[in-house]
Design an enzyme around this catalytic site. Structure first.
Site, PDB file in Angstrom:
ATOM      1  CD  GLU A 133     -19.042  24.938  17.577  1.00  0.00           C
ATOM      2  OE1 GLU A 133     -18.272  25.350  18.485  1.00  0.00           O
ATOM      3  OE2 GLU A 133     -20.288  24.950  17.691  1.00  0.00           O
TER       4      GLU A 133
ATOM      5  CG  HIS B 205     -28.624  31.770  13.445  1.00  0.00           C
ATOM      6  ND1 HIS B 205     -28.577  32.691  14.446  1.00  0.00           N
ATOM      7  CD2 HIS B 205     -28.531  30.562  14.060  1.00  0.00           C
ATOM      8  CE1 HIS B 205     -28.476  32.082  15.616  1.00  0.00           C
ATOM      9  NE2 HIS B 205     -28.434  30.786  15.410  1.00  0.00           N
TER      10      HIS B 205
HETATM   11  C1  LIG Z   1     -20.379  28.228  18.739  1.00  0.00           C
HETATM   12  C2  LIG Z   1     -21.805  27.824  18.655  1.00  0.00           C
HETATM   13  N1  LIG Z   1     -22.130  26.568  18.290  1.00  0.00           N
HETATM   14  C3  LIG Z   1     -23.432  26.208  18.179  1.00  0.00           C
HETATM   15  C4  LIG Z   1     -24.427  27.089  18.440  1.00  0.00           C
HETATM   16  C5  LIG Z   1     -25.892  26.674  18.288  1.00  0.00           C
HETATM   17  N2  LIG Z   1     -26.547  26.585  19.594  1.00  0.00           N
HETATM   18  C6  LIG Z   1     -27.248  27.623  20.096  1.00  0.00           C
HETATM   19  S1  LIG Z   1     -27.796  27.336  21.633  1.00  0.00           S
HETATM   20  C7  LIG Z   1     -27.118  25.790  21.689  1.00  0.00           C
HETATM   21  C8  LIG Z   1     -27.240  24.964  22.941  1.00  0.00           C
HETATM   22  C9  LIG Z   1     -26.687  25.643  24.149  1.00  0.00           C
HETATM   23  O1  LIG Z   1     -26.912  24.892  25.305  1.00  0.00           O
HETATM   24  P1  LIG Z   1     -26.445  25.363  26.750  1.00  0.00           P
HETATM   25  O2  LIG Z   1     -25.143  26.094  26.654  1.00  0.00           O
HETATM   26  O3  LIG Z   1     -26.492  24.211  27.647  1.00  0.00           O
HETATM   27  O4  LIG Z   1     -27.507  26.461  27.198  1.00  0.00           O
HETATM   28  P2  LIG Z   1     -29.090  26.330  27.378  1.00  0.00           P
HETATM   29  O5  LIG Z   1     -29.686  26.501  26.010  1.00  0.00           O
HETATM   30  O6  LIG Z   1     -29.348  24.996  27.953  1.00  0.00           O
HETATM   31  O7  LIG Z   1     -29.517  27.433  28.269  1.00  0.00           O
HETATM   32  C10 LIG Z   1     -26.477  25.520  20.463  1.00  0.00           C
HETATM   33  C11 LIG Z   1     -25.813  24.247  20.131  1.00  0.00           C
HETATM   34  C12 LIG Z   1     -24.049  28.392  18.820  1.00  0.00           C
HETATM   35  N3  LIG Z   1     -24.962  29.341  19.100  1.00  0.00           N
HETATM   36  N4  LIG Z   1     -22.743  28.728  18.928  1.00  0.00           N
END
Ligand SMILES: Cc1ncc(C[n+]2csc(CCOP(=O)(O)OP(=O)(O)O)c2C)c(N)n1
Lengths: 325, 405
Positions: free
Chosen positions: A60, A130
């Site tokens: 972000e 959320h």
């Molecule tokens: C600071 C923040 N930005 C956005 C989100 C929304 N979000 C939750 S999980 C996710 C994807 C995470 O992907 P990754 O770190 O690759 O882990 P994976 O789900 O593949 O295990 C996002 C964008 C969040 N939880 N926190």
């Protein structure tokens, strides 16, 4: 006119902007091909290309830093933060940079082309992270504008106004209402002026004020009040910064009473600013203390969400209290 | 020569740029897809008991994930996240640690928690946010945590645990630093492991956490789960260069990349990484390469952004089946018993689900407890007003109304 839900209305405002300016860019987490986790940007990458509608890496602060730079260059920067709860990593870029670009440079530079869209608020069983309504943090920052629509028609007209506005604007989208209902929305372009509250319904006994998703709640409370013989004037603030003190003061001068409701915790919520201003403006017209019906001073819970939220019953109780004072 | 810039300069006269993809870090693989030790590979020191515990954890998590994914579809819980495809990476890494080592996870690491002893009932209580949930029903499903099991409660904002892990690990090391010399005086007894996705590795917190750990030498094991996707964003739109591992190298951290579907490789790498951390006090980065086989969460639909063919290709590389094949060859497991066990676990899960969903929600006072150590006056007043309101309208708040004192 077409029937649209709020997501379609937002998509339409973005579409118009992309067609209008060849350098306008939409970016954020998952907004590309997928159209964002709520699908607000669906179809736009196909239409305008990967160089103008793109997924960012998951950062972000990166999104907002990039957006500040792009806007400073002069391109409309339409940044999405996936949930308002995740805007805080970008807090520095927004509060210290976006908000102060023009001022600190003596107007040598500005990021007036920046619009930040972000879904906010509760009611979706999302728990702590959320469901937040972080508008008050930003309302404490001179240099930003903050806008919150309550229905599809407003979402499109206000978003277009934010994009055209020559200042950085945060557009908070009530995610609970994204698909909740549809409304008549013009297919073409239009704007709704930023900084003007809307008197949704006229009344004479008490002014009831909210914005965004909370409008639905105060409207329910007002109809309970009407049944009990209390006439409510309902106002949608629409724009939190700048905010329309004049319209509110005029209404409160008439009704003599004010009930403000928002989802965010009560302490230092934006309701506090409104209450302070209106008690000064309307001191001699007030018949009862200004009431605030807000979230508790706790993080947003999960299991006890129903107890936590400023629901229609609590707003109704405050309306009665105000009238019976 | 070293200079004040803290770089040993290697002078050249050729105008040459190093390519951003120049690093090509190898991937440790020990076990073949059929469950054989590959030529030239060495099996880690893994005894039968630990091996079977790893296997039963992976099997349990598969069955739990399967059942709870279905429970979400039936509307019994609001949300769920599986670790499908990453069972080996998570379980084997947790198994290579000491029980008292700290785990700071992202959200997809339920297998590590189960390995530690988090019971079926505890999982269910959190998923149903009932009054027995250790987190008091405040967070969404899968936000587990247990102080007793040294597993920091999950926080949704991504990446925040990464610099925290550095700080926690630094604390673990301080106990072993000689007061006079400031040097490490003995082997560190416990370290911290920090799990995160390749997506989260884009956050500022990741860079802050790794840099701090490297500079201040904290015994933290950074475990990057590179599973190909962050929700819908594929890894090639997330980062360039040689994966997350190259970042570790860039920060001056000892780094290894492993096949995340290979239980033995993950176990060996984590065991060795822990040894490095406890003896030198320094961080280590492990990048696990696997594939997120399921949807991101129950709110997601991957058919919108990846193909069935792609999924099928990775489905055939099942980490659980690969490890099971090795266990069968070792003679440590037999098929019939395994099947019987599965049926038994399925029944237990269903029974526990039925119990947990009937347990009542947390009491009203849990709304205001733990915001501070004790509620501050304004909050106390809000609570009294809320109680009064609920007493006057008991029908509108059925979960708590009858239980207000
Ligand atoms: C600071 C923040 N930005 C956005 C989100 C929304 N979000 C939750 S999980 C996710 C994807 C995470 O992907 P990754 O770190 O690759 O882990 P994976 O789900 O593949 O295990 C996002 C964008 C969040 N939880 N926190």
């Amino acid at each position: 006119m077409a029937k649209m839900n709020m997501l379609h209305a937002i998509n339409s405002a973005l579409d118009i902007t992309m067609a209008e300016h060849p350098q306008a860019c939409i970016f954020g987490e998952d907004v590309g091909y997928f159209g964002g986790v709520f699908r607000a940007t669906s179809g736009l990458q196909e239409k305008y290309g990967k160089h103008r509608v793109f997924n960012t890496p998951l950062t972000e602060q990166g999104i907002l830093g990039f957006a500040n730079g792009l806007a400073a260059f002069g391109a409309p920067a339409l940044a999405e933060i996936q949930f308002a709860d995740y805007i805080f990593p970008a807090f520095d870029q927004i509060v210290n940079e976006s908000a102060k670009f023009r001022y600190r440079s003596g107007n040598e530079f500005n990021v007036g082309n920046l619009t930040i869209r972000t879904p906010y608020g509760g009611g979706i069983a999302g728990g702590l992270y959320h469901s937040q309504s972080p508008e008050a943090y930003f309302a404490h920052t001179p240099g930003l504008k903050l806008v919150v629509p309550r229905n599809p028609y407003q979402a499109k007209g206000l978003l277009r106004a934010c994009i055209k506005d020559d200042n950085p604007v945060i557009f908070f989208e009530p995610k609970r209402l994204y698909r909740a209902s549809t409304g008549e929305v013009p297919e073409g372009d239009y704007t709704i002026e930023i900084g003007k509250a809307e008197v949704v319904k006229e009344g004479k006994d008490v002014t009831v004020l909210a914005w965004g998703a909370q409008m639905e709640i105060i409207e329910q409370a007002a109809s309970k009040a009407e049944e009990a013989g209390i006439s409510c004037e309902i106002i949608d603030l629409r724009s939190i910064l700048p905010w329309d003190a004049e319209t509110i003061a005029k209404s409160v001068t008439k009704t003599g009473r004010l009930v403000i409701s928002h989802e965010a915790p009560i302490t230092n919520g934006f309701g506090a600013e409104i209450a302070a201003t209106i008690q000064k403006e309307c001191f001699l017209h007030l018949e009862s203390p200004i009431e605030r019906v807000c979230g508790l001073d706790t993080p947003y819970p999960l299991a006890l969400e129903k107890e936590y939220v400023p629901d229609a019953l609590k707003v109704f109780a405050a309306i009665k209290k105000s009238v019976e004072f | 020569m070293t200079n004040p810039n803290n770089i040993s300069l290697n002078i050249s006269h050729a105008l040459e740029f190093i390519d951003g993809h120049a690093l090509n870090i190898p991937t440790l693989k020990i076990l073949s897809e059929d469950g054989d030790i590959l030529d030239g590979a060495t099996a880690p020191d893994l005894n039968k008991e630990t091996a079977l515990r790893i296997y039963s954890t992976m099997r349990f998590i598969r069955l739990l994930d399967e059942r709870m994914q279905a429970a979400q579809r039936q509307g019994r819980i609001s949300f769920y996240m599986q670790c499908l495809g990453e069972e080996a990476a998570i379980t084997a890494s947790a198994a290579a640690l000491k029980q008292e080592d700290m785990i700071m996870a992202q959200y997809r690491e339920q297998a590590a928690l189960h390995y530690r002893g988090f019971s079926l009932e505890q999982f269910m209580n959190q998923l149903f946010s009932n009054e027995k949930d250790l987190g008091k029903g405040r967070q969404m499903p899968v936000h587990y945590g247990s102080n007793e099991l040294h597993y920091l409660t999950i926080s949704s904002p991504l990446g925040t645990q990464i610099p925290q892990a550095t700080g926690y690990a630094y604390g673990q090391k301080l106990k072993h630093i000689d007061a006079q010399s400031g040097e490490l005086s003995s082997e560190i007894d416990n370290v911290t492991i920090c799990y995160f996705g390749e997506g989260a590795a884009s956050e500022g917190d990741f860079h802050a956490g790794l840099n701090m750990a490297a500079v201040h030498k904290a015994p933290v094991l950074f475990f990057a789960r590179n599973n190909g996707y962050a929700i819908s964003t594929p890894a090639d739109e997330q980062f360039k260069g040689d994966g997350i591992a190259s970042r570790g190298v860039g920060y001056g951290i000892k780094t290894i990349r492993v096949d995340g579907a290979d239980t033995l490789a993950v176990y060996a790498a984590t065991q060795k990484a822990r040894e490095i951390a406890v003896t030198t006090g320094e961080p280590v980065l492990i990048e696990s390469i696997a594939y997120r086989l399921g949807a991101h969460s129950t709110s997601d639909d991957p058919s919108g952004y990846r193909t069935k063919d792609e999924e099928a290709e990775f489905k055939s590389n099942c980490p659980v089946a690969r490890f099971k094949a090795w266990l069968l060859k070792q003679g440590w497991l037999n098929e019939e018993e395994d099947e019987a066990q599965k049926d038994k676990i399925r029944e237990e899960i269903l029974a526990a689900l039925k119990v947990a969903e009937k347990i009542q929600k947390p009491a009203l006072e849990e709304l205001v407890s733990d915001v501070y150590d004790t509620p501050i006056p304004a909050l106390q007043k809000q609570y009294e007003e809320l109680k009064e309101h609920i007493k006057q309208h008991p029908d509108a708040y059925p979960i708590t109304a009858g239980r207000i004192k």
